[in-house]
Design a protein around this motif. Structure first.
Motif, PDB file in Angstrom:
ATOM      1  N   LYS A   3       0.429  -1.025   0.250  1.00 45.82           N
ATOM      2  CA  LYS A   3      -0.169  -0.054   0.184  1.00 45.82           C
ATOM      3  C   LYS A   3       1.431   1.382  -0.178  1.00 45.82           C
ATOM      4  O   LYS A   3       1.932   1.039   0.811  1.00 45.82           O
ATOM      5  CB  LYS A   3      -0.765  -0.296   1.484  1.00 45.82           C
ATOM      6  CG  LYS A   3      -1.764   1.194   1.366  1.00 45.82           C
ATOM      7  CD  LYS A   3      -2.633   1.230   2.251  1.00 45.82           C
ATOM      8  CE  LYS A   3      -3.868   2.366   2.135  1.00 45.82           C
ATOM      9  NZ  LYS A   3      -4.610   1.858   3.555  1.00 45.82           N
ATOM     10  N   ASP A  64      -9.414  -2.179  -8.889  1.00 46.62           N
ATOM     11  CA  ASP A  64      -7.531  -2.545  -8.387  1.00 46.62           C
ATOM     12  C   ASP A  64      -6.902  -2.088  -9.127  1.00 46.62           C
ATOM     13  O   ASP A  64      -5.909  -2.877 -10.541  1.00 46.62           O
ATOM     14  CB  ASP A  64      -7.509  -4.169  -8.375  1.00 46.62           C
ATOM     15  CG  ASP A  64      -5.957  -4.149  -7.667  1.00 46.62           C
ATOM     16  OD1 ASP A  64      -5.671  -3.291  -7.039  1.00 46.62           O
ATOM     17  OD2 ASP A  64      -6.103  -5.152  -6.758  1.00 46.62           O
ATOM     18  N   TYR A  67      -2.740  -2.779  -5.876  1.00 51.31           N
ATOM     19  CA  TYR A  67      -2.495  -3.743  -5.850  1.00 51.31           C
ATOM     20  C   TYR A  67      -2.303  -4.989  -6.931  1.00 51.31           C
ATOM     21  O   TYR A  67      -0.926  -4.866  -6.727  1.00 51.31           O
ATOM     22  CB  TYR A  67      -3.102  -4.490  -4.448  1.00 51.31           C
ATOM     23  CG  TYR A  67      -3.985  -3.895  -3.722  1.00 51.31           C
ATOM     24  CD1 TYR A  67      -3.167  -3.436  -2.184  1.00 51.31           C
ATOM     25  CD2 TYR A  67      -4.948  -2.620  -3.213  1.00 51.31           C
ATOM     26  CE1 TYR A  67      -3.351  -2.383  -0.908  1.00 51.31           C
ATOM     27  CE2 TYR A  67      -5.308  -2.070  -2.151  1.00 51.31           C
ATOM     28  CZ  TYR A  67      -4.331  -2.035  -1.258  1.00 51.31           C
ATOM     29  OH  TYR A  67      -4.251  -1.195  -0.138  1.00 51.31           O
ATOM     30  N   GLU A  79      -9.136  -8.281  -0.422  1.00 54.20           N
ATOM     31  CA  GLU A  79      -8.269  -7.918  -0.787  1.00 54.20           C
ATOM     32  C   GLU A  79      -6.806  -8.530  -0.069  1.00 54.20           C
ATOM     33  O   GLU A  79      -7.027  -8.025   1.341  1.00 54.20           O
ATOM     34  CB  GLU A  79      -8.370  -6.200  -1.197  1.00 54.20           C
ATOM     35  CG  GLU A  79      -6.320  -5.726  -1.710  1.00 54.20           C
ATOM     36  CD  GLU A  79      -6.537  -6.272  -2.740  1.00 54.20           C
ATOM     37  OE1 GLU A  79      -5.458  -6.748  -2.452  1.00 54.20           O
ATOM     38  OE2 GLU A  79      -6.576  -6.210  -4.122  1.00 54.20           O
ATOM     39  N   PRO A  81      -2.783  -7.354   0.695  1.00 54.55           N
ATOM     40  CA  PRO A  81      -2.321  -6.676   0.714  1.00 54.55           C
ATOM     41  C   PRO A  81      -1.119  -6.886   0.157  1.00 54.55           C
ATOM     42  O   PRO A  81      -0.430  -6.361  -1.152  1.00 54.55           O
ATOM     43  CB  PRO A  81      -2.060  -5.219   1.799  1.00 54.55           C
ATOM     44  CG  PRO A  81      -3.961  -5.692   2.128  1.00 54.55           C
ATOM     45  CD  PRO A  81      -3.705  -7.315   2.298  1.00 54.55           C
ATOM     46  N   GLU A 180      -5.298  -1.926   6.526  1.00 57.59           N
ATOM     47  CA  GLU A 180      -5.207  -1.633   5.322  1.00 57.59           C
ATOM     48  C   GLU A 180      -5.956  -1.161   5.072  1.00 57.59           C
ATOM     49  O   GLU A 180      -5.688  -0.503   5.094  1.00 57.59           O
ATOM     50  CB  GLU A 180      -4.803  -2.357   4.164  1.00 57.59           C
ATOM     51  CG  GLU A 180      -4.181  -2.564   3.020  1.00 57.59           C
ATOM     52  CD  GLU A 180      -2.974  -1.759   3.053  1.00 57.59           C
ATOM     53  OE1 GLU A 180      -2.620  -1.356   1.625  1.00 57.59           O
ATOM     54  OE2 GLU A 180      -2.338  -2.130   3.953  1.00 57.59           O
TER      55      GLU A 180
END
Length: 596
Positions: A3, A64, A67, A79, A81, A180
């Motif tokens: 991230k 997306d 990622y 998700e 990460p 996240e």
């Protein structure tokens, strides 16, 4: 892909491409006046595109690009990460529809439940707080507020959890996203109570919303969201979504554009540091004994904010931590005396003084003493009912939760019948070796299986058919505290469950800790050491580590974490530990650390 986080520099803002002058009317304001100014700014220009318009919006807002960057739907409930996602959704193709398990389809998740505002416009179609998420997880989240989960009754495949709250000031059921996306959720909720502050008095609270424009949230929920906002800064994925939402709908989330607005508005609302400890636990008593277990109960402690947990000590060492006022300590030796006391704790880490100590002697064992840790006969389930709902009960110190369940069917005697749901235990100490359960398909349907999960990880399956059958899963062999779930894998079969039990398992906890201490740790190192803030940072290659175990120097497993670094490459969260020396075992590598 890791991230991407934007950090603030000095007193300035990280600007997420808001038009020049967009926030001029908010300049120089703080507190409630700033919130009101922002409300006016983000109300102007807001175009209601309708509820069905969200499907079109998601093709640009919820893709997306940060990622996997594969054009699939970016779902905060699935998700992962730092690894492969459990499933992927193609925009426009996998829309719900109907669902029965995770991975069937995605739908429209109102972070503020639409029932709180009676599905009214423009709230019902406001892209700024309605995410594309997995249908099953969305359904499990239901209308519950967001908060910190203690004992989980449901865990999604990326680690999002539903369960009892340990957030100060609220003890009901809450939903907790993974780290996240905690800041993402916080900023969406803060957007909602700012954009619609003039309407809050007409909305239902849902145990989260306030009834006045300022602060706009209940105190406990506000404190949770402020913490999440500060812990999880704005990401590039949020910026991308904010810009796409603005292009679609004509207004923005100001707390993504200018994160400092959050503390400028609500900073003074944060509770001061809590230094008051809970009251001492009273009424500790032994309620039952077997040859290998002792059950305890006590009166609830009180606290100025709220008690979050109770630490149960046996013979002077921490044995287990629970959120309820009872527990069963299993895996004991026959004809042996044990001493117990309990300490109450709050979310700030304050601990009460020790309760009075009670002593109990286990019953005499037979030549082949029972090794069962848990033995659930379902004789204490709620009264017979043919309707399907969430059922809860307590037996032998274990709190049970069955979702989408009825209580009128039998096998050997009473049984719990699960349809599109699961049966989940509270945390049980002393691990799990093998599990045995009897199942039977009721009414119409076809043969199938339950998934058996321990601490959220599938360890086997249990078949069922129209004929009652008993199944044993051997060699599960998980140490420490365990939460066991039986999850129905279909949405229509109605399956009765009876006579569920599992054996204790100590496994590696009986190993010679001194040998762990002397082993050489290669390529991995804890820093800093001593550790602080309930977090351990690791130097070295961690992404392939499958299991982390923490031992005290008596060889007792204090915590087990599976796939410990799936959400972080170099750190893991740990439970409250007393001051002392511990061993962290990462797969086969032991590392010594100190808790101050």
């Amino acid at each position: 892909m890791k991230k991407i986080i934007l950090f603030l520099v000095g007193a300035g803002f990280a600007n997420a491409q808001a038009p020049a002058g967009y926030y001029n009317a908010a300049n120089g304001l703080t507190g409630a006046p700033l919130k009101t100014a922002l409300s006016s700014i983000i109300t102007n220009g807001h175009q209601d595109k309708g509820y069905n318009g969200l499907w079109t919006a998601y093709k640009t807002t919820d893709i997306d690009k940060n990622y996997e960057n594969d054009g699939s739907i970016l779902d905060i409930y699935s998700e992962i990460p730092n690894g492969p996602d459990p499933y992927k959704y193609t925009p426009g193709t996998n829309q719900c529809g109907t669902y029965s398990v995770e991975g069937n389809c995605y739908n429209r998740e109102h972070v503020i439940p639409q029932s709180l505002f009676n599905q009214a416009s423009p709230m019902v179609s406001d892209i700024n707080f309605i995410r594309a998420t997995d249908g099953k997880v969305n359904g499990m989240r239901s209308n519950y507020p967001y908060g910190k989960v203690g004992t989980a009754t449901f865990t999604s495949k990326n680690g999002s959890k539903l369960g009892s709250s340990v957030s100060s000031g609220y003890s009901g059921v809450v939903f907790e996203p993974i780290n996240e996306f905690k800041g993402d959720v916080a900023r969406m909720i803060l957007y909602f109570v700012t954009r619609y502050q003039s309407k809050l008095s007409t909305f239902s609270s849902g145990n989260m919303l306030g009834s006045t424009a300022f602060p706009g949230l209940q105190t406990w929920e506000l404190n949770v969201l402020l913490a999440w906002h500060n812990q999880d800064p704005v990401s590039q994925a949020e910026i991308n979504r904010n810009n796409a939402s603005y292009a679609y709908q004509g207004n923005r989330n100001p707390f993504i554009d200018n994160p400092n607005y959050v503390n400028q508005i609500w900073g003074s609302q944060q509770s001061t540091t809590d230094t008051q400890a809970p009251t001492t636990v009273t009424g500790l008593t032994i309620t039952s004994k077997t040859s290998n277990s002792i059950s305890l109960s006590w009166n609830a402690s009180t606290d100025n904010v709220g008690v979050s947990s109770y630490a149960v000590y046996m013979n002077g060492s921490l044995n287990t931590t629970v959120s309820s006022t009872s527990t069963t300590i299993a895996g004991l030796n026959p004809s042996t005396t044990y001493n117990f006391y309990v300490v109450a704790k709050d979310a700030a880490g304050n601990s009460s003084t020790n309760s009075s100590t009670v002593s109990g002697t286990t019953n005499a064992g037979t030549s082949t003493p029972s090794t069962n840790c848990v033995n659930e006969t379902f004789e204490t389930i709620p009264a017979s009912s043919a309707s399907y709902s969430t059922r809860t009960w307590t037996n032998g110190g274990i709190n049970w939760t069955a979702t989408d369940a009825r209580t009128d069917q039998t096998i050997s005697n009473k049984a719990i019948t699960v349809r599109d749901g699961s049966l989940t235990s509270s945390s049980s100490a002393n691990g799990i070796g093998s599990l045995t359960v009897t199942t039977q398909l009721k009414f119409s349907g076809s043969n199938g299986t339950f998934n058996v999960k321990v601490n959220g990880t599938t360890v086997g399956t249990v078949p069922y058919s129209a004929t009652a059958a008993t199944t044993t899963i051997n060699n599960i062999n998980v140490t420490g505290n365990v939460i066991v779930t039986l999850e129905n894998t279909t949405s229509s079969n109605r399956v009765a469950i009876d006579n569920l039990n599992w054996t204790c398992y100590s496994g590696a906890s009986k190993q010679n800790v001194s040998s762990l201490d002397k082993a050489e740790a290669k390529d991995l190192q804890i820093y800093p050491n001593p550790v602080s803030n309930l977090e351990i940072f690791i130097k070295g290659e961690t992404q392939n580590i499958q299991k982390a175990e923490i031992y005290n120097l008596q060889g007792k497993v204090m915590q087990t974490i599976y796939q410990p670094f799936k959400n972080s490459r170099n750190s893991l969260k740990i439970k409250n530990l007393e001051q002392g020396i511990y061993i962290l075992k990462l797969d086969h590598t032991p590392l010594k650390f100190v808790v101050q």
